[in-house]
Write a protein that holds these residues in place. Sequence first.
Motif, PDB file in Angstrom:
ATOM      1  N   ALA A  12     -25.561  46.864 -11.914  1.00  0.00           N
ATOM      2  CA  ALA A  12     -24.513  45.854 -11.723  1.00  0.00           C
ATOM      3  C   ALA A  12     -24.671  44.736 -12.751  1.00  0.00           C
ATOM      4  O   ALA A  12     -25.716  44.091 -12.821  1.00  0.00           O
ATOM      5  N   ILE A  13     -23.629  44.522 -13.532  1.00  0.00           N
ATOM      6  CA  ILE A  13     -23.618  43.476 -14.553  1.00  0.00           C
ATOM      7  C   ILE A  13     -22.349  42.659 -14.359  1.00  0.00           C
ATOM      8  O   ILE A  13     -21.259  43.208 -14.218  1.00  0.00           O
ATOM      9  N   GLY A  14     -22.478  41.356 -14.382  1.00  0.00           N
ATOM     10  CA  GLY A  14     -21.337  40.483 -14.117  1.00  0.00           C
ATOM     11  C   GLY A  14     -20.576  40.062 -15.341  1.00  0.00           C
ATOM     12  O   GLY A  14     -20.094  38.927 -15.419  1.00  0.00           O
ATOM     13  N   ALA A  15     -20.433  40.924 -16.322  1.00  0.00           N
ATOM     14  CA  ALA A  15     -19.670  40.591 -17.524  1.00  0.00           C
ATOM     15  C   ALA A  15     -18.868  41.810 -17.948  1.00  0.00           C
ATOM     16  O   ALA A  15     -19.084  42.923 -17.458  1.00  0.00           O
ATOM     17  N   ASP A  16     -17.947  41.607 -18.870  1.00  0.00           N
ATOM     18  CA  ASP A  16     -17.022  42.644 -19.292  1.00  0.00           C
ATOM     19  C   ASP A  16     -17.261  42.968 -20.763  1.00  0.00           C
ATOM     20  O   ASP A  16     -17.026  42.124 -21.638  1.00  0.00           O
ATOM     21  N   LEU A  17     -17.737  44.180 -21.032  1.00  0.00           N
ATOM     22  CA  LEU A  17     -18.102  44.559 -22.396  1.00  0.00           C
ATOM     23  C   LEU A  17     -16.899  44.519 -23.336  1.00  0.00           C
ATOM     24  O   LEU A  17     -17.022  44.120 -24.499  1.00  0.00           O
ATOM     25  N   ILE A  30     -27.437  39.747  -8.226  1.00  0.00           N
ATOM     26  CA  ILE A  30     -27.507  38.769  -7.138  1.00  0.00           C
ATOM     27  C   ILE A  30     -28.928  38.353  -6.784  1.00  0.00           C
ATOM     28  O   ILE A  30     -29.126  37.532  -5.887  1.00  0.00           O
ATOM     29  N   ARG A  31     -29.920  38.880  -7.480  1.00  0.00           N
ATOM     30  CA  ARG A  31     -31.307  38.557  -7.129  1.00  0.00           C
ATOM     31  C   ARG A  31     -31.764  37.223  -7.707  1.00  0.00           C
ATOM     32  O   ARG A  31     -31.267  36.784  -8.745  1.00  0.00           O
TER      33      ARG A  31
END
Length: 711
Positions: free
Chosen positions: A517-522, A615-616
């Motif tokens: 899970a990554i919170g950005a858009d490649l 989220i950690r």
Amino acid sequence: MIVIRFILAFICICLIQACDNQGSDQNSPPPDPNDITIDAQTPVLDENGMLSVEFTATDGTGAPFELDPESGLSFAVLKVSEGRSTGDNSFWQTFIFGSQSPAADAKPNFESSGVFEVLAAGSYRYTFSVDVTQVVDPAQLSAEPAPAEAAVIEWEPDVLHRFAIRYGDALSDIPVINYTLDWVPSGGSAPLSRDILDNSSCTTCHMGEAPFHGTRAPANRVEPQICSACHNDSNPNSTRRSLAVIVHDKHGNVFEIPDEGGEETEPELVGSPYPQDARNCDTCHKDVSDTTADADNWFNHPTAEACGACHTVRNSHSSAFPSNDRCEGCHGVDAGGRSVQSVHGGRLAAMQAGRDTLELAINSARYSDPDFEIEITLTRNGEGVASFADIAPFIRHGSAYLLVNWNNGNGLEISYTANRVRINMTEECSAMGDGQFLCKKAFPNGETALKPAAGSVLVVTNAEMPLCTDRKAEQPALIACDDSSLENDRDTEYLLAANAVWAAFDIGGGAVNEKTAIGADLASCNGCHKDLTVHLYGPAGQAHSAKDFEQCASCHNATRAAFYPGIPGDLKYHVHSFHGFGSQRSGESSYPGNLANCEACHTASQYNLPNQANIRPSVASVAAGDARENKFFSPALVVCGSCHLASNLGDVNPDSPAEGDGAISHMLRNGAVFAADSAADATGSEQCATCHSVGQDVGVDVVHDVYRFRQ
């Protein structure tokens, strides 16, 4: 009666659905009153040479907008002129100069000294202060031999003219207006134009912000058409350079000649403010359109001034060809392999095609304590690679790696500084035939807590595979990195990172459809970076050549404290901090846009609170006597603290905050956890979403004003 009840019920259902809009990102905000529209009539020239223009101004709601003459309101008038010498490009010739004595200081300018009249609410007239038919040409004043009498800029009714308005100050929240109107005074068609770029070429990275003057009031220059009103070749003797020179210079690579080198010593690339290869001309130069009639000028009419901005230290032509009359013959559109279009226009596409001739597939990964076993396939030009030695010459350092990580349900467990598993394909992969390889590595750490559990998901990706590509080959191809045909023997000019590959498996080797899970858009990153690669250059072991978040997260995740004191190595801090403050938070960021615009890098669903991904709690080092020790910081604190705390996160003093760290008190009062002993202690107490979730009065979307950046 039944019909009335049905209608009422239908209305109630609609109202309920409208209210039940959880997670809405307010995609349809109300009209912005600060979105100002100008509509100008054709300028009128009277018998005294005075030019006046009537125009209206309305805001985003359609209401008349009141212009304040004291808020940076200024005007310019120009015309398109032919080049002064053979081979020179056309240029915008201004009729307004900031000075005319001496001639070398005469700079094209806007003026506010004319007559500004309010005709009615939102309706205005401006009359320029100069007789535009009698403007002295500063370029001719300094000509050799000097003219017998003062030469004026000819008023030519049959050529294209431009009226320009500049208004506002983004730094003071005064609405910014950049407006131009082009017209031919005689009413005919223009034989010559000069519109090469518009703001659509700039806004992907600059987000509509003034790219240079944003640090100088008034910050109201956001359109190339406005910039070129001052930055043109009206006076080639002026210290104010043309827009073509400035833009290429600001976006070009920076080279230096080594101190110990002689005259023939090759320059070294020492950096670039541009977030991609400076030779990707088509990032800014688009196809011909209604607003950019001359978009193909860059390859049809190359000049020493524009090209020299990047080629300054290697321009061996400068003395042999002091004028532009021969540039087009060698580098114009008909010059074949030496044309600007051929060298620059197809460079990246040719290199990408060459890179694509080498393919890596990760077929399986399994773990049997203490060994990892990875099966891969390597093909080149569609055929299986017999030995890694066969492709090593095309990899800059001759070797490449597989990164192995795992997720026990809470995110990736190891990082660059915490016992990473890195498999050297050169030494630890055995050829099995037909491009198949078996790679083995024993986990180097005996701590049971760090070993994959029975339910772990193994994640494998590649790293450190910078490839040398042959951009000049008729067919896509790789080229040996020590090949003597490489331009100036600098393989970096031919270097691209190998395509990023990743795969996930259970402990026994079964494929799992799971991605970190990554919170950005490649795709958003590549809007600026074009072909995003992190750490492409550098010595072996540092040229990680990462192109995908899976590669980055294998090293930069919540378990990593950076090498630098107090800085989390986690992406959610590292990337925000890097774009905001530069490497190691040095304050030297070259970020070209507005840091408040979350949607420059995130989709509309990725920046809400609580954290949508990653989220950690994250690890950072804190002072412990004369040493440092790793502690845990709650997730929203890590994200928000990357910009809203001036000090490195682990060096913030919550009891006595330093200047710029005052927000820590607010964060702690609302559940943020600072320097906990365990991840569990830093989990579950943050209440940030109560006030700052999307849609709230002080939500991240409102505070960051993301909607004004949407096109």
